[in-house]
Enzyme design. Sequence first.
Site, PDB file in Angstrom:
ATOM      1  N   ASN A 196     -34.709  27.240 -28.439  1.00 21.77           N
ATOM      2  CA  ASN A 196     -34.832  26.178 -29.438  1.00 21.77           C
ATOM      3  C   ASN A 196     -33.565  26.142 -30.278  1.00 21.77           C
ATOM      4  O   ASN A 196     -32.920  27.175 -30.445  1.00 21.77           O
ATOM      5  CB  ASN A 196     -35.985  26.505 -30.397  1.00 21.77           C
ATOM      6  CG  ASN A 196     -37.310  26.014 -29.896  1.00 21.77           C
ATOM      7  OD1 ASN A 196     -37.383  25.121 -29.060  1.00 21.77           O
ATOM      8  ND2 ASN A 196     -38.368  26.605 -30.410  1.00 21.77           N
ATOM      9  N   ASP A 211     -42.230  26.947 -27.523  1.00 16.74           N
ATOM     10  CA  ASP A 211     -43.643  26.678 -27.247  1.00 16.74           C
ATOM     11  C   ASP A 211     -43.984  26.917 -25.779  1.00 16.74           C
ATOM     12  O   ASP A 211     -45.134  27.139 -25.428  1.00 16.74           O
ATOM     13  CB  ASP A 211     -43.991  25.231 -27.611  1.00 16.74           C
ATOM     14  CG  ASP A 211     -44.099  25.057 -29.116  1.00 16.74           C
ATOM     15  OD1 ASP A 211     -44.498  26.034 -29.785  1.00 16.74           O
ATOM     16  OD2 ASP A 211     -43.765  23.975 -29.622  1.00 16.74           O
ATOM     17  N   LYS A 253     -30.631  35.096  -9.517  1.00  9.01           N
ATOM     18  CA  LYS A 253     -30.084  33.845 -10.029  1.00  9.01           C
ATOM     19  C   LYS A 253     -30.452  32.690  -9.084  1.00  9.01           C
ATOM     20  O   LYS A 253     -30.278  32.814  -7.867  1.00  9.01           O
ATOM     21  CB  LYS A 253     -28.566  33.981 -10.138  1.00  9.01           C
ATOM     22  CG  LYS A 253     -27.905  32.811 -10.805  1.00  9.01           C
ATOM     23  CD  LYS A 253     -26.400  33.006 -10.887  1.00  9.01           C
ATOM     24  CE  LYS A 253     -25.752  31.713 -11.316  1.00  9.01           C
ATOM     25  NZ  LYS A 253     -24.355  31.641 -10.944  1.00  9.01           N
ATOM     26  N   PRO A 311     -47.590  32.479 -26.457  1.00  6.37           N
ATOM     27  CA  PRO A 311     -48.653  32.730 -27.441  1.00  6.37           C
ATOM     28  C   PRO A 311     -48.288  32.073 -28.770  1.00  6.37           C
ATOM     29  O   PRO A 311     -47.123  32.092 -29.170  1.00  6.37           O
ATOM     30  CB  PRO A 311     -48.650  34.262 -27.569  1.00  6.37           C
ATOM     31  CG  PRO A 311     -47.364  34.737 -26.982  1.00  6.37           C
ATOM     32  CD  PRO A 311     -46.922  33.705 -26.008  1.00  6.37           C
ATOM     33  N   ASP A 312     -49.261  31.462 -29.440  1.00  4.18           N
ATOM     34  CA  ASP A 312     -49.014  30.896 -30.776  1.00  4.18           C
ATOM     35  C   ASP A 312     -49.203  32.040 -31.779  1.00  4.18           C
ATOM     36  O   ASP A 312     -50.327  32.398 -32.136  1.00  4.18           O
ATOM     37  CB  ASP A 312     -49.972  29.733 -31.048  1.00  4.18           C
ATOM     38  CG  ASP A 312     -49.594  29.013 -32.332  1.00  4.18           C
ATOM     39  OD1 ASP A 312     -49.099  29.680 -33.278  1.00  4.18           O
ATOM     40  OD2 ASP A 312     -49.784  27.786 -32.398  1.00  4.18           O
ATOM     41  N   ILE A 313     -48.100  32.620 -32.167  1.00  2.00           N
ATOM     42  CA  ILE A 313     -48.143  33.835 -32.998  1.00  2.00           C
ATOM     43  C   ILE A 313     -48.793  33.546 -34.358  1.00  2.00           C
ATOM     44  O   ILE A 313     -49.635  34.293 -34.836  1.00  2.00           O
ATOM     45  CB  ILE A 313     -46.719  34.403 -33.198  1.00  2.00           C
ATOM     46  CG1 ILE A 313     -46.016  34.552 -31.851  1.00  2.00           C
ATOM     47  CG2 ILE A 313     -46.764  35.737 -33.937  1.00  2.00           C
ATOM     48  CD1 ILE A 313     -44.524  34.832 -31.953  1.00  2.00           C
ATOM     49  N   PHE A 372     -44.124  27.315 -41.013  1.00  2.09           N
ATOM     50  CA  PHE A 372     -43.131  26.252 -41.115  1.00  2.09           C
ATOM     51  C   PHE A 372     -43.503  25.158 -40.142  1.00  2.09           C
ATOM     52  O   PHE A 372     -44.111  25.435 -39.096  1.00  2.09           O
ATOM     53  CB  PHE A 372     -41.729  26.778 -40.756  1.00  2.09           C
ATOM     54  CG  PHE A 372     -40.986  27.326 -41.941  1.00  2.09           C
ATOM     55  CD1 PHE A 372     -41.367  28.535 -42.509  1.00  2.09           C
ATOM     56  CD2 PHE A 372     -39.921  26.622 -42.493  1.00  2.09           C
ATOM     57  CE1 PHE A 372     -40.694  29.031 -43.606  1.00  2.09           C
ATOM     58  CE2 PHE A 372     -39.245  27.120 -43.592  1.00  2.09           C
ATOM     59  CZ  PHE A 372     -39.615  28.320 -44.158  1.00  2.09           C
ATOM     60  N   LYS A 385     -51.378  20.837 -39.503  1.00  5.70           N
ATOM     61  CA  LYS A 385     -51.082  22.218 -39.065  1.00  5.70           C
ATOM     62  C   LYS A 385     -51.608  23.245 -40.059  1.00  5.70           C
ATOM     63  O   LYS A 385     -52.116  24.302 -39.668  1.00  5.70           O
ATOM     64  CB  LYS A 385     -49.570  22.416 -38.881  1.00  5.70           C
ATOM     65  CG  LYS A 385     -49.058  21.929 -37.558  1.00  5.70           C
ATOM     66  CD  LYS A 385     -47.567  22.138 -37.399  1.00  5.70           C
ATOM     67  CE  LYS A 385     -47.044  21.219 -36.314  1.00  5.70           C
ATOM     68  NZ  LYS A 385     -45.580  21.163 -36.271  1.00  5.70           N
ATOM     69  N   LYS A 407     -54.266  25.656 -38.359  1.00  4.33           N
ATOM     70  CA  LYS A 407     -53.890  27.061 -38.169  1.00  4.33           C
ATOM     71  C   LYS A 407     -54.408  27.955 -39.296  1.00  4.33           C
ATOM     72  O   LYS A 407     -54.110  29.149 -39.322  1.00  4.33           O
ATOM     73  CB  LYS A 407     -52.362  27.191 -38.045  1.00  4.33           C
ATOM     74  CG  LYS A 407     -51.786  26.517 -36.793  1.00  4.33           C
ATOM     75  CD  LYS A 407     -50.382  26.992 -36.469  1.00  4.33           C
ATOM     76  CE  LYS A 407     -49.787  26.198 -35.316  1.00  4.33           C
ATOM     77  NZ  LYS A 407     -48.470  26.680 -34.889  1.00  4.33           N
TER      78      LYS A 407
HETATM   79  N1  CTP Z   1     -45.114  29.192 -34.119  1.00  5.76           N
HETATM   80  C1  CTP Z   1     -45.598  30.407 -33.626  1.00  5.76           C
HETATM   81  N2  CTP Z   1     -45.741  30.606 -32.294  1.00  5.76           N
HETATM   82  C2  CTP Z   1     -45.442  29.625 -31.422  1.00  5.76           C
HETATM   83  C3  CTP Z   1     -44.959  28.392 -31.901  1.00  5.76           C
HETATM   84  C4  CTP Z   1     -44.797  28.207 -33.262  1.00  5.76           C
HETATM   85  O1  CTP Z   1     -45.878  31.306 -34.414  1.00  5.76           O
HETATM   86  N3  CTP Z   1     -45.586  29.843 -30.126  1.00  5.76           N
HETATM   87  C5  CTP Z   1     -44.992  29.010 -35.573  1.00  5.76           C
HETATM   88  C6  CTP Z   1     -43.601  28.730 -36.092  1.00  5.76           C
HETATM   89  O2  CTP Z   1     -42.940  29.923 -36.478  1.00  5.76           O
HETATM   90  C7  CTP Z   1     -43.869  27.864 -37.303  1.00  5.76           C
HETATM   91  C8  CTP Z   1     -45.133  27.137 -36.945  1.00  5.76           C
HETATM   92  O3  CTP Z   1     -45.721  27.868 -35.885  1.00  5.76           O
HETATM   93  O4  CTP Z   1     -44.144  28.619 -38.456  1.00  5.76           O
HETATM   94  C9  CTP Z   1     -44.980  25.690 -36.586  1.00  5.76           C
HETATM   95  O5  CTP Z   1     -44.232  25.499 -35.457  1.00  5.76           O
HETATM   96  P1  CTP Z   1     -44.050  24.022 -34.829  1.00  5.76           P
HETATM   97  O6  CTP Z   1     -43.301  24.167 -33.571  1.00  5.76           O
HETATM   98  O7  CTP Z   1     -43.575  23.082 -35.847  1.00  5.76           O
HETATM   99  O8  CTP Z   1     -45.546  23.598 -34.570  1.00  5.76           O
HETATM  100  P2  CTP Z   1     -46.448  23.665 -33.348  1.00  5.76           P
HETATM  101  O9  CTP Z   1     -47.715  24.235 -33.805  1.00  5.76           O
HETATM  102  O10 CTP Z   1     -45.776  24.363 -32.210  1.00  5.76           O
HETATM  103  O11 CTP Z   1     -46.695  22.126 -33.050  1.00  5.76           O
HETATM  104  P3  CTP Z   1     -45.755  20.976 -32.447  1.00  5.76           P
HETATM  105  O12 CTP Z   1     -44.721  21.667 -31.591  1.00  5.76           O
HETATM  106  O13 CTP Z   1     -46.696  20.129 -31.713  1.00  5.76           O
HETATM  107  O14 CTP Z   1     -45.135  20.265 -33.619  1.00  5.76           O
END
Ligand code: CTP
Length: 411
Positions: free
Chosen positions: A217, A286, A296, A312-314, A330, A344, A348
């Site tokens: 990213n 994500d 490679k 994983p969504d931490i 954030f 969000k 969350k």
């Molecule tokens: N985050 C996380 N783990 C992930 C993706 C995101 O912990 N796999 C956390 C980021 O550190 C941030 C928050 O989730 O604090 C929001 O991230 P963002 O990418 O804006 O939101 P998403 O929930 O991924 O939604 P979208 O991409 O649809 O906007």
Amino acid sequence: MRVCIGVGGGIAAYKSAELVRRLQDRGYEVQVVMTRAACQFITPLTMASLSGRKVITGLFNNGSDGPAGEANIDSAIEHIAVAQTIDLLLIAPATADLLAKMARGHADDFLTTLHLATQAPLVIAPAMNVNMWTHPATQENLAILKGRGARIVDPAEGYLACGMTGAGRLASTDAIVAAVVETLDAAALPKNLQGHTVLVTAGPTQEDVDPVRYITNRSSGRMGYAIASEARRRGAHVVLVSGPTALAAPDGVELVAVRSAEEMRDAVLSHLDRANIVVMAAAVADYRPARRAEQKIKKNAAPLTIELESTPDILREIAARRGERFVVGFAAETENLVANAKRKLEAKNLDMIVANDVSGTDTGFDSEFNAAVILSRDGEPVELRRMTKQEMAGRILDEAAARIRTPVPAR
Ligand code: CTP
């Protein structure tokens, strides 16, 4: 503000004359203390004329600490009183010997006695021969002093008075003055996170496609690093879990370096127990490749499709097992900033979310600046117009500190 400058006995002692002037230009009152050795390099008269105050050179009289000095208990008490009246102690130049004495707590002359007697913050600008600087003994002494909270202004590289070239030149006057100003500013800040442990995530993650390629990213890590350093300045213990960035860890912060979302998750979960505030500023990828190629991937004429799976969504995972922790997320958005962020915050189950508009060109990614809106469960949105990421980090933490429910945890 009263700054005491302790001058050690090295060639660079003459540079402390310029430092006195520059500190006075900043409006600080400057008290000069010189070691016996320093008086061999620059006269107390020069320093007294510049500072407009009596220079302290000895513990028992206003002469040297040597055997010829005549004991005078009044001046000893008067001098020790300096310890209580200064706002900062700057040692410049700090010799290897002074570092060793301070690390061990010696008090055999006025400067080392003052170092023990004062509770003012300490800034140290070392200068010495390169081999003395890199010697493990010196580096161990520095680590001890750093561990106690001293701010070290690292020496610069260049030609040294001893004829060698390398690290050991006293840092520039600008760098030393900046460290003094920052330290005094930090000391004046409310310590509203004292006793708290803040876990911060920062930077991007890298998800491997094959041994040489990865998906990532856009993130410089600046916002998260600013949060870590501002939390530290407010008295918190800080654990910074960071993806790859080009930034140096802020002073006094515990850095845990990771690469992938999976590694970031593991690091966050393993440090979570110690933290009572979590700020997730990382730009976590994500998606990651469903399979990492062992070798490679070779190019050929056919289009290449890489299958991606979710990481994983931490943040969601932490929020679900948060207990009494205060959790800040954030949201990087390019449209419908407040509405998306609010969704969000609720989805969350966060306490606070910092929504930044990343569609602008003069804020956000790769910029020193940011603009955002803070949303929390209670109260009105707080709009943070364009400001430096450092300033923004301070505002975010002060908003969080005002809402923390839990008492300071026992440590
Ligand atoms: N985050 C996380 N783990 C992930 C993706 C995101 O912990 N796999 C956390 C980021 O550190 C941030 C928050 O989730 O604090 C929001 O991230 P963002 O990418 O804006 O939101 P998403 O929930 O991924 O939604 P979208 O991409 O649809 O906007």
